[in-house]
Design an enzyme around this catalytic site. Structure first.
Site: not given
Length: 413
Positions: A326, A203-205
């Site tokens: 998601k 995931d990024l954040d």
């Protein structure tokens, strides 16, 4: 396990920030967690000064011409009390604006001298003047009426840890403790350490980029513009923006609103900071064995990756690439498909329940990252970490193997 010296030096934390920044709340939380005495400048001095108003002092003690004299006396009291407490209790948490101290002038030297040989860890709560003014307006402190408007304070020049005031107290405390070396122990018996994987999906954040404060800032601005409560974002970490906006606004306003929130988040991305160890871990993986899967748009992802110095891998799945975001498994299934690997042999790193649910539904193993939601919300994960600097990944003949990195040393050891 975190290592400690046989004789730890005194631990002194100084929490600074303007009125309304939340420094008292953070200071109290740190004092309770670390079992240290709490010394709040206001608690030490305000009751006395308020009793002097109308008897010794004609005007309120915050009003001119008393300001400089009263300030010097207040901080002298704080320094003297702190010196005694630190010497006898082995540490303390100090709470005050520390405006002059942060400039590195004589007041900073006076504080260092008073606390010596302990060296204070300065925590500075940063945020916009508008945020702090709004918070002051919402509380019932009578002395706020006597504060004079002033230009925003300059950035601190003394060594300090900057903490975003937009974050919840638990999120703030987590970042302070992590920086101090008070790390969450790894479960070395986790099955994650016994398996081999074909790819790691990030995931990024909240995982690669510490963007939680940016998200909160942006949605606060967006909420004010569109006239709804920004609190709705708190329970939607890790989800795409579209479903949330569709719940909040009429259908004919959704597309325009999505373009607006995207623009706000892209503009704020330069303020996003790297998550510990993230860049090193992801860049150390072969490109065909890594992917980023984010609920943000491609523009937001590109802006935040640039801010933290990570080059996007060949497989970057964003909200623009999927029909269902998601917690639906589609994003992770798509990432695995584009890498040409079985989702069951993928390891996902996530920081929010929606992302964990998506990864599990796709059949992936999951590492939960602390820092965005309460630890108790990271359920159904194989391992919990407080930073990717805690892990290493090695390519073996059977695939990628995860192991614990060298354990960090606590501050003072």
């Amino acid at each position: 396990m975190t290592t400690h010296c046989q004789e730890d030096p005194p631990l002194v934390i100084a929490v600074s920030g303007v009125a309304g920044s939340g420094k008292t709340t953070l200071g109290r939380a740190l004092a309770e967690k670390l079992r240290l005495p709490l010394l709040d400048l206001d608690t030490l001095t305000v009751s006395l000064l308020d009793r002097l108003h109308g008897t010794v002092l004609d005007d309120h003690w915050l009003a001119p011409p008393h300001g400089a004299t009263i300030r010097a006396a207040r901080y002298a009291a704080l320094r003297a009390t702190a010196a005694e407490v630190v010497a006898t209790a082995g540490g303390a948490v100090l709470v005050a604006p520390f405006t002059a101290e942060l400039t590195g002038t004589a007041e900073w030297t006076d504080l260092l001298d008073a606390l010596a040989p302990a060296k204070p860890h300065m925590i500075h709560l940063r945020g916009s003047p508008e945020l702090f003014a709004r918070r002051r307006a919402g509380r019932s402190e009578s002395r706020d009426a006597h504060r004079t408007d002033a230009a925003p304070a300059a950035a601190p020049v003394v060594p300090h840890l900057a903490i975003d005031a937009e974050l919840a107290p638990g999120q703030q405390q987590f970042r302070v403790l992590r920086t101090l070396g008070r790390r969450t122990p790894l479960d070395l018996n986790s099955p994650v350490f016994t398996r081999s994987f074909d790819a790691v999906l990030f995931d990024l954040d909240g995982v690669l980029a510490d963007s939680t404060a940016s998200v909160l800032r942006c949605w606060d601005q967006f909420a004010k513009e569109r006239e709804f409560s920004a609190a709705v974002v708190e329970g939607n970490h890790g989800r795409p923006a579209r479903p949330l906006v569709e719940q909040l606004l009429p259908a004919d306003r959704v597309d325009d609103a999505l373009r607006r929130i995207e623009a706000i988040e892209v503009a704020d991305a330069s303020r996003v900071e790297p998550a510990p160890g993230a860049r090193e871990l992801i860049t150390g993986l072969p490109d065909e064995r890594r992917a980023i899967v984010t609920s943000g748009t491609r523009r937001i992802a590109a802006a935040r990756l640039a801010a933290v110095g990570i080059t996007a891998p060949s497989v970057l799945i964003t909200a623009d690439d999927v029909r269902c975001g998601k917690p639906d498994p589609e994003p992770y299934l798509l990432a695995a498909a584009r890498l040409g690997v079985d989702p069951a042999r993928c390891l996902v790193v996530e920081d929010a329940p929606a992302g964990i649910a998506a990864a599990r539904a796709a059949g992936c193993e999951v590492i939960g990252m602390l820092g965005t939601v309460e630890p108790g919300a990271l359920t159904d994960v194989g391992l919990i970490v407080d930073g990717l600097d805690r892990l290493r990944v090695d390519l073996t003949r059977t695939g990628l193997r995860i192991s614990a990195a060298d354990q960090p040393t606590a501050v003072g050891s």
